[in-house]
Design a protein around this motif. Structure first.
Motif, PDB file in Angstrom:
ATOM      1  N   GLN A  96       4.661   2.067   1.515  1.00 35.39           N
ATOM      2  CA  GLN A  96       5.780   2.477   0.672  1.00 35.39           C
ATOM      3  C   GLN A  96       6.390   3.780   1.164  1.00 35.39           C
ATOM      4  OE1 GLN A  96       3.703   2.540  -3.057  1.00 35.39           O
ATOM      5  NE2 GLN A  96       4.092   0.387  -3.523  1.00 35.39           N
ATOM      6  N   PHE A  97       5.553   4.734   1.546  1.00 38.69           N
ATOM      7  CA  PHE A  97       6.076   6.007   2.038  1.00 38.69           C
ATOM      8  C   PHE A  97       6.772   5.819   3.384  1.00 38.69           C
ATOM      9  CE2 PHE A  97       5.860  10.197   4.072  1.00 38.69           C
ATOM     10  CZ  PHE A  97       6.462  10.959   3.082  1.00 38.69           C
TER      11      PHE A  97
ATOM     12  N   ARG B  56       0.845  -1.190   0.000  1.00 40.36           N
ATOM     13  CA  ARG B  56       0.000   0.000   0.000  1.00 40.36           C
ATOM     14  C   ARG B  56       0.886   1.249   0.000  1.00 40.36           C
ATOM     15  NH1 ARG B  56      -3.691  -3.220   3.698  1.00 40.36           N
ATOM     16  NH2 ARG B  56      -5.560  -3.559   2.421  1.00 40.36           N
ATOM     17  N   GLN B  57       0.346   2.361  -0.531  1.00 42.04           N
ATOM     18  CA  GLN B  57       1.140   3.586  -0.638  1.00 42.04           C
ATOM     19  C   GLN B  57       1.627   4.077   0.716  1.00 42.04           C
ATOM     20  OE1 GLN B  57      -0.846   6.627  -2.897  1.00 42.04           O
ATOM     21  NE2 GLN B  57      -0.415   5.646  -4.852  1.00 42.04           N
TER      22      GLN B  57
ATOM     23  N   SER C  40       5.055   7.506 -11.651  1.00 38.53           N
ATOM     24  CA  SER C  40       4.493   8.294 -10.556  1.00 38.53           C
ATOM     25  C   SER C  40       5.605   8.884  -9.692  1.00 38.53           C
ATOM     26  CB  SER C  40       3.576   7.426  -9.688  1.00 38.53           C
ATOM     27  OG  SER C  40       4.338   6.479  -8.952  1.00 38.53           O
TER      28      SER C  40
ATOM     29  N   LEU D 213       5.763   9.071  -6.452  1.00 34.76           N
ATOM     30  CA  LEU D 213       6.081   8.207  -5.319  1.00 34.76           C
ATOM     31  C   LEU D 213       7.082   7.135  -5.735  1.00 34.76           C
ATOM     32  CD1 LEU D 213       5.559   7.432  -2.368  1.00 34.76           C
ATOM     33  CD2 LEU D 213       3.710   5.950  -3.161  1.00 34.76           C
ATOM     34  N   MET D 214       6.910   6.570  -6.937  1.00 36.11           N
ATOM     35  CA  MET D 214       7.837   5.564  -7.431  1.00 36.11           C
ATOM     36  C   MET D 214       9.231   6.161  -7.631  1.00 36.11           C
ATOM     37  SD  MET D 214       7.602   3.182 -10.885  1.00 36.11           S
ATOM     38  CE  MET D 214       6.280   2.122 -10.293  1.00 36.11           C
TER      39      MET D 214
ATOM     40  N   MET E  94      10.381  -0.250  -6.625  1.00 37.70           N
ATOM     41  CA  MET E  94       8.992  -0.516  -6.994  1.00 37.70           C
ATOM     42  C   MET E  94       8.892  -0.938  -8.457  1.00 37.70           C
ATOM     43  SD  MET E  94       7.223   2.687  -4.961  1.00 37.70           S
ATOM     44  CE  MET E  94       5.636   2.495  -5.767  1.00 37.70           C
TER      45      MET E  94
END
Length: 448
Positions: free
Chosen positions: A296-297, A292-293, A378, A380-381, A397
């Motif tokens: 990941q963060f 989940r994001q 993205s 975030l990636m 990722m």
């Protein structure tokens, strides 16, 4: 390596470290681009990809643009393993090993370089520490290699099991994250295996706490006392691992792409493994892209903090993080000093911690912004990839293999900066320091 030739160049210790690592990466890149390094039936990889692989191995990161288990021959895999070992222990440590074997005296200048390489405050006992580093490292790797060999002997022929055991013991202890199982799977097929998980986590933790801490722990029987540095590293590392495992367990418990299908034991093992591996190891037992994001963060934060000083890992380091937190708590409580375990920290420790963190943050943000304009993925990636490179972690990722030429170059520079450390790199790039003959009058500004 002839250290006396380096001495003739009159380079400062930081510049020698930068030059030494750059030379090793270049040699590794040349070797990995040769036809003999390519797997049978495969074309040699391009020089840029070979240089990227050599940078990732020497900087003990684990980000790969070529499948280590499929695209490289045994020769190529051995070259990568040697780059990991030299990069993890440091080329100066390996050069000292050769000098000690040849019974050569370690000069004052060489001790200064070793002091810089191991992030020590003084040269006292530096050669003795190097001996301990080599003994501990090789012993830990040997024991882990035997355990891995026994485990994988149930799946592979003994010869291959031994090679896999030795290779992954070196990779995990040096927090490199490379694997030989192919298809970019890392250790995902062993997510429920307690032997592989526990041994790998122990290697990552031992490699990440730092050689100074290991030496201190080994001497505890005689001294009956641990240094403040060791106390801070152990307590901060334990806190981050437990907190990380708890957060990941909660966030991913019902995620069908990661922990959902696993047994309770598998969930616990995978939560702890994914908490340990951002300490700059790079191996994974869950699909990072499937997390989940929020998870990941959170892993990005753990990767940014990284391992501990004098270790095989990167990041801003656990002691830097603890010093910053201590400074914040002291300021909130209206205290003048940062106190850890009944010891007051000098003011310059907080200033150094702030400097390292700000340089690291600026690097990560700037490169992430640059790559967001060149890479069609993205944010975030991209942020995950850049932070992983700076922290010499190696988790991804899925962006690494799809990077543009510019993206590969920037990630290589981030891995290089992360392995050497922001301050070492800054000292190496700055002009020769001149003594200041005057000081400006003190001024005041309003903060907050």
């Amino acid at each position: 390596m002839d250290l006396r030739k380096l001495d003739l160049l009159k380079l400062s210790p930081p510049r020698i470290l930068v030059s030494g690592f750059a030379l090793i990466i270049l040699i590794g890149g040349i070797l990995l681009s040769l036809p003999v390094s390519a797997a049978p039936g495969h074309e040699p990889i391009s020089f840029l990809d070979a240089l990227f692989t050599a940078t990732s191995a020497t900087c003990v990161t684990g980000l790969v643009v070529a499948d280590t288990g499929r695209d490289f021959s045994t020769f190529g895999q051995v070259v990568i393993m040697l780059l990991i070992q030299v990069g993890g222990l440091g080329f100066m440590t390996m050069a000292t090993l050769v000098a000690l074997m040849l019974k050569k005296k370690i000069s004052l200048r060489e001790r200064l370089i070793l002091q810089e390489a191991l992030n020590q405050s003084s040269m006292e006992g530096i050669v003795r520490l190097i001996r301990k580093v080599l003994i501990y490292s090789l012993t830990i790797e040997a024991v882990a290699a035997v355990i891995f060999t026994i485990r994988w002997a149930f799946e592979y022929p003994l010869g291959k099991a031994m090679f896999l055991g030795m290779w992954h013991a070196v990779s995990m202890f040096n927090n490199a994250g490379f694997d030989l199982f192919g298809e970019y799977r890392s250790l995902t097929m062993y997510v429920n295996d307690p032997v592989v998980n526990v041994v790998a986590m122990c290697l990552i933790i031992l490699g990440g706490i730092g050689f100074i801490v290991m030496s201190d722990l080994m001497d505890y029987r005689q001294k009956r006392k641990l240094s403040l540095h060791t106390k801070v590293v152990l307590s901060t590392s334990a806190f981050l691992i437990v907190l990380g495992a708890l957060v990941i367990f909660i966030f991913e418990y019902s995620n069908a792409k990661t922990m959902g299908p696993l047994s309770f034991q598998g969930k616990v093992l995978s939560a702890f493994f994914q908490s340990v591996t951002p300490r700059t190891a790079g191996a994974n037992t869950l699909d990072i892209a499937g997390l989940r994001q929020a998870t990941q963060f959170f892993i990005i934060i753990l990767m940014f903090i990284g391992a501990s000083p004098g270790s095989t890992g990167g990041g801003i380091k656990t002691t830097t993080f603890t010093t910053l937190v201590g400074g914040i708590i002291s300021m909130i409580r209206g205290k003048e000093d940062i106190v850890l375990f009944r010891n007051r920290l000098a003011k310059d420790r907080l200033l150094k911690a702030l400097t390292i963190t700000m340089i690291a943050l600026i690097l990560v943000v700037f490169v992430s912004m640059l790559l967001s304009t060149t890479e069609d993925h993205s944010f975030l990636m991209i942020l995950f990839e850049v932070t992983s490179a700076f922290g010499t972690v190696g988790l991804s990722m899925g962006l690494t293999a799809n990077l543009t030429v510019f993206g590969k170059i920037m990630i290589m520079l981030m891995m290089f900066a992360g392995r050497l450390g922001p301050l070492t790199l800054a000292y190496a790039l700055q002009p020769n320091k001149e003594k200041e003959l005057y000081r400006y009058p003190e001024g005041k500004i309003i903060i907050g």
